[in-house]
Design a protein around this motif. Sequence first.
Motif, PDB file in Angstrom:
ATOM      1  N   ILE A   8       0.863  -1.179   0.000  1.00 24.94           N
ATOM      2  CA  ILE A   8       0.000   0.000   0.000  1.00 24.94           C
ATOM      3  C   ILE A   8       0.900   1.230   0.000  1.00 24.94           C
ATOM      4  O   ILE A   8       1.731   1.402   0.891  1.00 24.94           O
ATOM      5  N   ARG A 161      -9.344   1.290   4.923  1.00 28.45           N
ATOM      6  CA  ARG A 161     -10.254   0.155   5.118  1.00 28.45           C
ATOM      7  C   ARG A 161     -10.619  -0.459   3.771  1.00 28.45           C
ATOM      8  O   ARG A 161     -10.598  -1.684   3.598  1.00 28.45           O
ATOM      9  N   LEU A 164      -7.519  -2.420   2.440  1.00 31.98           N
ATOM     10  CA  LEU A 164      -7.316  -3.706   3.114  1.00 31.98           C
ATOM     11  C   LEU A 164      -8.381  -4.724   2.707  1.00 31.98           C
ATOM     12  O   LEU A 164      -8.071  -5.901   2.488  1.00 31.98           O
ATOM     13  N   ASP A 165      -9.631  -4.263   2.559  1.00 28.86           N
ATOM     14  CA  ASP A 165     -10.699  -5.154   2.095  1.00 28.86           C
ATOM     15  C   ASP A 165     -10.417  -5.632   0.682  1.00 28.86           C
ATOM     16  O   ASP A 165     -10.632  -6.800   0.351  1.00 28.86           O
ATOM     17  N   ASP A 168      -7.656  -8.238   0.767  1.00 28.18           N
ATOM     18  CA  ASP A 168      -8.170  -9.506   1.306  1.00 28.18           C
ATOM     19  C   ASP A 168      -9.021 -10.250   0.290  1.00 28.18           C
ATOM     20  O   ASP A 168      -9.034 -11.480   0.272  1.00 28.18           O
TER      21      ASP A 168
END
Length: 170
Positions: A8, A161, A164-165, A168
């Motif tokens: 990131i 957020r 990261l989602d 994943d």
Amino acid sequence: ERGSAALIVDLRGNTGGHPRLASQLLSHLVAEPFRYFVGDSTGSGDLASLYREQVPANNTFTGQVVVLMDGAGVSTTGHFLSLARVLRVATLIGEESGSSFWSNDNSHRAVLPASNLEVNVPTHIFSTVSDGLNPTRGVPPDIAGIATPEDFLEGRDSALRHALDWIDGH
């Protein structure tokens, strides 16, 4: 070296900098040579090499790359974001940048004698490859990550957020 599967890069609040640094960062994300600036070179100064083909670094990152962005991304940050999009080296998450694939600089500074106001007059337009980008808008994100008032009040980082989602899920 640590085998990270994702990276990131947080460019929120980044108002630019020297384009050589953005080119170096890109060289660690690309698999193929690329052009940083298009058009005519500005001469033999330290920006002239950015008009020639840039080569990937020896240690390129081959995992998933997410770039967090916002409206403060201008100047060189806009260049980087436009190239990340066009070269398809990252997923852009956040808000539309404050600039696009072009910016002006190489400014000439002058002080107005009567008022002592300092004026910067740009003398050159710098442009990156712009396939499909609108010159009147900033670079759009691939995934909008706009913070709500509740996010601010509760200290949540909605763009992170979303990043990261996304990681994943891939």
